[in-house]
Design an enzyme around this catalytic site. Structure first.
Site, PDB file in Angstrom:
ATOM      1  N   GLY A   9      -4.059   1.072   3.604  1.00 23.42           N
ATOM      2  CA  GLY A   9      -4.287   1.756   2.334  1.00 23.42           C
ATOM      3  C   GLY A   9      -5.117   0.931   1.373  1.00 23.42           C
ATOM      4  CE1 TYR A 164       5.630   8.227  -3.741  1.00 29.11           C
ATOM      5  CE2 TYR A 164       7.007   7.693  -5.632  1.00 29.11           C
ATOM      6  CZ  TYR A 164       6.086   7.314  -4.667  1.00 29.11           C
ATOM      7  OH  TYR A 164       5.653   6.006  -4.621  1.00 29.11           O
ATOM      8  CE  LYS A 168       7.161   4.086  -1.287  1.00 28.39           C
ATOM      9  NZ  LYS A 168       5.911   3.654  -0.620  1.00 28.39           N
ATOM     10  CB  VAL A 196       3.021  -0.462 -10.197  1.00 28.61           C
ATOM     11  CG1 VAL A 196       2.090  -1.665 -10.115  1.00 28.61           C
ATOM     12  CG2 VAL A 196       4.239  -0.665  -9.295  1.00 28.61           C
TER      13      VAL A 196
END
Length: 337
Positions: A9, A164, A168, A196
């Site tokens: 990624g 979401y 994770k 973040v």
């Protein structure tokens, strides 16, 4: 001879800082990208390290054998690739399957095609720890022993944000299950940050193309938010510290098969707006002012003792992170105007 680290990624916001830190630390980096267009952006972002940067093309991380070629010849792996979609409609297709299959695929590829790899670091999330339905939880302190209790079946009846977070959770649990059942020659470490934020390393063609967390800050001062948004998640961390956590997790032998909460502490959008208005006078007119007298609510906290003690990491103050983020976005705004 320097080690080569595969970073999946590579065009992502967190990955850009992870790549930069590993390059600065003397490693060579092989980044996975979906296209030559993405590779070009990453090359330009780290132009001064061109000789130490290479690429592997992985169009679909959840496809069988997606990482089989990419993992060959590397010394370690940092797996950041995972769908970050907060408005998904088909949860299985957009979130659960790619998150889980992408994680298992890279672990399986290393086990089958590169037994010399001894450490894989997986980017997880505080979402894999948080009980999303529990609200503020006054007095509660989250540790690495906590897991998001929502199941995939329950998530199908919940909102996209919950889905979401479950993606994770499923991916991180799948990683630990793989190590436990398959007994590979490598150990894993998972890094679990909350929201973040931080400065951008690579540019964007327009402010409408910002990554999600940068756009989250940009809306606070660009005039689009007329009122201070409601805070949903009450903790954040600097992207540069997240990158540092990945490096330390890779380098620390005792971190094997551990998970770490990476957080600078509590925040709210009200606090962010107050800081922006106080430190950037030119943005007062476009940054909403919270006129309520409500104090910061009593909400859950995150215990980062384990990361501090075992990884030796220290975290930037949240105010510094916010100011650096706003400054970075203002500079980008000038370029894209």
């Amino acid at each position: 001879m320097s080690q080569t680290i595969l970073i999946s990624g590579a065009s992502g916001f967190i990955a850009s800082h992870v790549i930069r830190l590993f390059l600065e630390s003397g490693f060579k980096v092989r980044g996975t990208v979906r296209s030559e267009v993405s590779a070009k952006i990453v090359r330009e972002t780290h132009a001064e390290y061109a000789d130490a940067l290479s690429f592997a093309f992985v169009k679909d991380i959840s496809a069988p054998g997606a990482f089989d070629e990419a993992v060959k010849g590397v010394d370690g792996v940092i797996h950041t690739a995972s769908p970050f979609i907060l408005d998904a409609e088909d949860y299985d297709k957009e979130l659960f399957n790619p998150a889980v299959n992408g994680t298992v695929s890279i672990l399986k590829a290393v086990k089958e095609h590169n037994p010399s790899v001894k450490r894989i670091v997986v980017t997880s999330s505080f979402g894999a720890i948080l009980d999303y339905t529990a609200g503020h939880q006054p007095g509660y302190i989250y540790t690495e022993a906590d897991w998001n209790p929502m199941t995939a079946n329950e998530a199908h009846g919940a909102d996209p944000v919950a889905a979401y977070l479950v993606s994770k959770t499923l991916a991180e649990k799948a990683a630990f299950e793989f190590v436990e059942t398959q007994k590979p020659s490598f150990s894993i470490v998972t890094v679990a940050p909350p929201l973040v934020y931080g400065p951008l390393l690579h540019g964007y063609e327009s402010m409408s193309k910002l990554n999600t967390s940068s756009a989250d800050i940009y809306r606070l001062f660009n005039g689009s938010s007329k009122e201070v948004p409601d805070t949903v998640f009450w903790a954040c961390v600097d992207v540069r510290d997240v990158a540092k956590a990945h490096l330390l997790a890779y380098q620390t032998p005792t971190a094997a098969n551990q998970r770490y909460i990476i957080s600078a502490g509590s925040f709210s959008y009200q606090i962010f707006c107050n800081i922006i208005r106080a430190r950037f006078p030119e943005l007062v007119a476009t940054t909403p002012e919270d006129k309520s007298s409500l104090p910061f609510p009593d909400v859950y906290k995150l215990d980062t003792t384990k990361a501090k003690n075992e990884l030796g990491i220290a975290f930037r103050p949240i105010k510094e992170t916010l100011m650096d983020t706003v400054t970075s976005l203002k500079e980008l705004e000038k370029i894209t105007a």
